[in-house]
Design an enzyme around this catalytic site. Structure first.
Site, PDB file in Angstrom:
ATOM      1  N   LYS A  54      66.010  42.477 -19.954  1.00  0.00           N
ATOM      2  CA  LYS A  54      66.309  41.052 -19.753  1.00  0.00           C
ATOM      3  C   LYS A  54      67.574  40.678 -20.527  1.00  0.00           C
ATOM      4  O   LYS A  54      68.448  39.984 -20.006  1.00  0.00           O
ATOM      5  CB  LYS A  54      65.113  40.194 -20.205  1.00  0.00           C
ATOM      6  CG  LYS A  54      63.910  40.344 -19.263  1.00  0.00           C
ATOM      7  CD  LYS A  54      62.634  39.671 -19.778  1.00  0.00           C
ATOM      8  CE  LYS A  54      61.452  40.000 -18.867  1.00  0.00           C
ATOM      9  NZ  LYS A  54      60.175  39.425 -19.287  1.00  0.00           N
ATOM     10  N   GLN A  98      57.317  37.271 -24.547  1.00  0.00           N
ATOM     11  CA  GLN A  98      56.880  38.430 -23.770  1.00  0.00           C
ATOM     12  C   GLN A  98      55.383  38.654 -23.946  1.00  0.00           C
ATOM     13  O   GLN A  98      54.867  38.666 -25.060  1.00  0.00           O
ATOM     14  CB  GLN A  98      57.678  39.680 -24.190  1.00  0.00           C
ATOM     15  CG  GLN A  98      57.409  40.911 -23.339  1.00  0.00           C
ATOM     16  CD  GLN A  98      57.887  40.782 -21.890  1.00  0.00           C
ATOM     17  OE1 GLN A  98      58.824  40.048 -21.592  1.00  0.00           O
ATOM     18  NE2 GLN A  98      57.232  41.474 -20.984  1.00  0.00           N
ATOM     19  N   ASP A 121      59.783  31.130 -17.633  1.00  0.00           N
ATOM     20  CA  ASP A 121      58.799  32.058 -17.080  1.00  0.00           C
ATOM     21  C   ASP A 121      57.829  31.351 -16.123  1.00  0.00           C
ATOM     22  O   ASP A 121      57.067  32.002 -15.400  1.00  0.00           O
ATOM     23  CB  ASP A 121      57.973  32.684 -18.213  1.00  0.00           C
ATOM     24  CG  ASP A 121      58.257  34.157 -18.406  1.00  0.00           C
ATOM     25  OD1 ASP A 121      58.698  34.798 -17.437  1.00  0.00           O
ATOM     26  OD2 ASP A 121      58.030  34.648 -19.521  1.00  0.00           O
TER      27      ASP A 121
HETATM   28  N1  GUN Z   1      54.593  40.474 -19.144  1.00  0.00           N
HETATM   29  C1  GUN Z   1      54.503  40.989 -17.899  1.00  0.00           C
HETATM   30  N2  GUN Z   1      55.265  40.270 -17.046  1.00  0.00           N
HETATM   31  C2  GUN Z   1      55.818  39.279 -17.771  1.00  0.00           C
HETATM   32  C3  GUN Z   1      56.701  38.218 -17.446  1.00  0.00           C
HETATM   33  O1  GUN Z   1      57.122  38.014 -16.305  1.00  0.00           O
HETATM   34  N3  GUN Z   1      57.064  37.426 -18.487  1.00  0.00           N
HETATM   35  C4  GUN Z   1      56.607  37.612 -19.745  1.00  0.00           C
HETATM   36  N4  GUN Z   1      57.008  36.764 -20.685  1.00  0.00           N
HETATM   37  N5  GUN Z   1      55.784  38.581 -20.079  1.00  0.00           N
HETATM   38  C5  GUN Z   1      55.404  39.414 -19.088  1.00  0.00           C
END
Ligand code: GUN
Length: 297
Positions: A54, A98, A121
Site C-alpha cells: 500500500k 490493518q 477502508d
Molecule cells: N485485512 C485484510 N484486508 C484488509 C483491508 O482491506 N484493509 C485492512 N485495513 N485490513 C485488511
C-alpha cells in the site's frame, strides 16, 4: 466460448497511471497532495506485505504516505490514542488500521473510533450503512476492486445469479450488498453462502458469477462450476510447495488449473483481486483529499 483471464495487475497499473495524472493535475491547481496513513500492529508477515504494498503504491501515484508500526503487545488504549491523533491531524486525508489486530484488542472498538470521513477502508458503520442504503460512501477496498474489474471488463451483472462464498464484514457481506444494489454494476440476484449453507454445491452449480472469499485453499472444484461461469477469486492462501525456492506459494480459494478451462472469465491468484484492492484504497484516498464525499473533519 473462449476463456478470458481477468488481469487485475494490468488493470490496477492502468488505473494507477490515471490516478497519477489526476494527482498531478490536482496539485498543479493548488490542491493538497493526498496523504494516506497506515497503522500496522504486530509482525504478521502477510499484513506486513500488504501494508508495504500500500505504501509503495502511494509513492507510485504521487501520494504522501505514513506508516505507523507498533509492537503486538501494545495496549488497546494506546492504539485508540493513535487513532484519535490521526482523526485530528489535518495532514492526513485518510488512513487504515490493518486487520487482523492482536486478540487483546477489540477490532470493532478501534474501527468505531476512526473518523468516518477519514475511513478510506470503508469499515466504519457510517460508511457501511450508507453503502447498504445506496448513498455515496467509501466502499471497502476489495469489493470496490471487484466492481471495477467487472465494469472495466464489461461483464454483465444485471439479472445474473451470483453466489458469494463467505460472509465476512470485509468482503462477503459488502460485495453481496453491492451486487444486489440498483446500480450500473449491480442488479444481480445474490445468494450469500457460508458454513451453515445446505447444498452449497447445488448453489454454486447454478451461479453465473461466483465470488469466492472463504480462505480455504482450492475449495471450489471443477464439478461445482457451471460451464461459462465468471469466477472472482478473493482467496490469498499460502501453501507449501516443492516447486518454489521459498518452499511455499500463493493459491486462491478456487482450484484454478481445473476450473479455468470451463469459465468465461476468471481472476488468477496472485495478480487478480489483490492489486485491485490496493488501487481502490488509493481511489478512496484521492476522494478524501478532494472532499468528494465528505468535507474534512
Ligand atoms: N485485512 C485484510 N484486508 C484488509 C483491508 O482491506 N484493509 C485492512 N485495513 N485490513 C485488511
Amino acid at each position: 466460448m473462449t476463456l478470458q483471464i481477468i488481469d487485475g495487475k494490468a488493470l490496477a497499473n492502468q488505473i494507477k497511471e490515471e490516478l497519477k495524472l489526476e494527482v498531478e493535475h490536482w496539485v498543479e491547481n493548488g490542491g493538497k497532495r493526498p496523504h494516506l496513513a497506515a497503522v500496522l500492529v504486530g509482525d504478521d508477515p502477510a499484513s506486513q506485505a500488504y501494508v508495504r504494498n500500500k505504501v509503495k503504491s502511494c509513492e507510485q501515484v504521487g501520494f504522501q504516505s505514513t506508516l505507523l508500526k507498533y509492537e503486538a503487545d501494545m495496549a488497546e488504549d494506546d492504539l485508540l490514542d493513535i487513532v484519535k491523533g490521526l482523526n485530528e491531524n489535518p495532514e492526513i486525508d485518510g488512513y487504515i488500521v490493518q486487520l487482523p489486530l492482536p486478540k487483546h484488542i477489540d477490532e470493532n472498538k478501534i474501527l468505531l473510533a476512526i473518523d468516518y470521513r477519514k475511513d478510506v477502508d470503508g469499515f466504519h458503520p457510517v460508511n457501511f450503512g450508507r453503502m447498504a442504503q445506496g448513498l455515496d460512501s467509501y466502499l471497502p477496498a476489495t469489493p470496490m476492486g471487484i466492481l471495477t474489474m467487472l465494469d472495466r471488463y464489461n461483464i454483465e451483472t444485471s439479472g445474473k445469479d451470483v453466489v458469494v462464498l463467505g460472509r465476512s464484514n470485509i468482503v462477503g457481506t459488502p460485495i453481496s450488498i453491492l451486487l444486489s444494489r440498483k446500480a450500473k454494476v449491480g442488479n444481480a440476484t445474490v445468494t450469500l453462502t457460508h458454513s451453515r449453507t445446505s447444498d452449497l454445491e447445488g448453489h454454486l452449480k447454478r451461479a453465473d458469477i461466483i465470488v469466492a472469499a472463504i480462505g480455504i485453499p482450492l475449495f471450489v472444484k471443477k464439478e461445482m462450476v457451471k460451464q461459462g461461469a465468471v469466477i472472482i477469486d478473493v482467496g490469498i492462501n499460502r501453501v507449501t510447495s516443492p516447486d518454489t525456492k521459498s518452499g511455499y506459494k500463493l493459491v486462491g480459494d478456487v482450484d484454478y488449473d481445473h476450473v479455468a478451462p470451463n469459465c468465461s472469465h476468471i481472476t488468477p491468484v496472485p495478480g487478480g483481486v489483490g492489486p485491485m484492492t490496493v488501487v481502490s484504497l488509493l481511489q478512496n484516498t484521492m476522494k478524501a483529499a478532494k472532499e468528494t464525499i465528505y468535507n474534512k473533519p
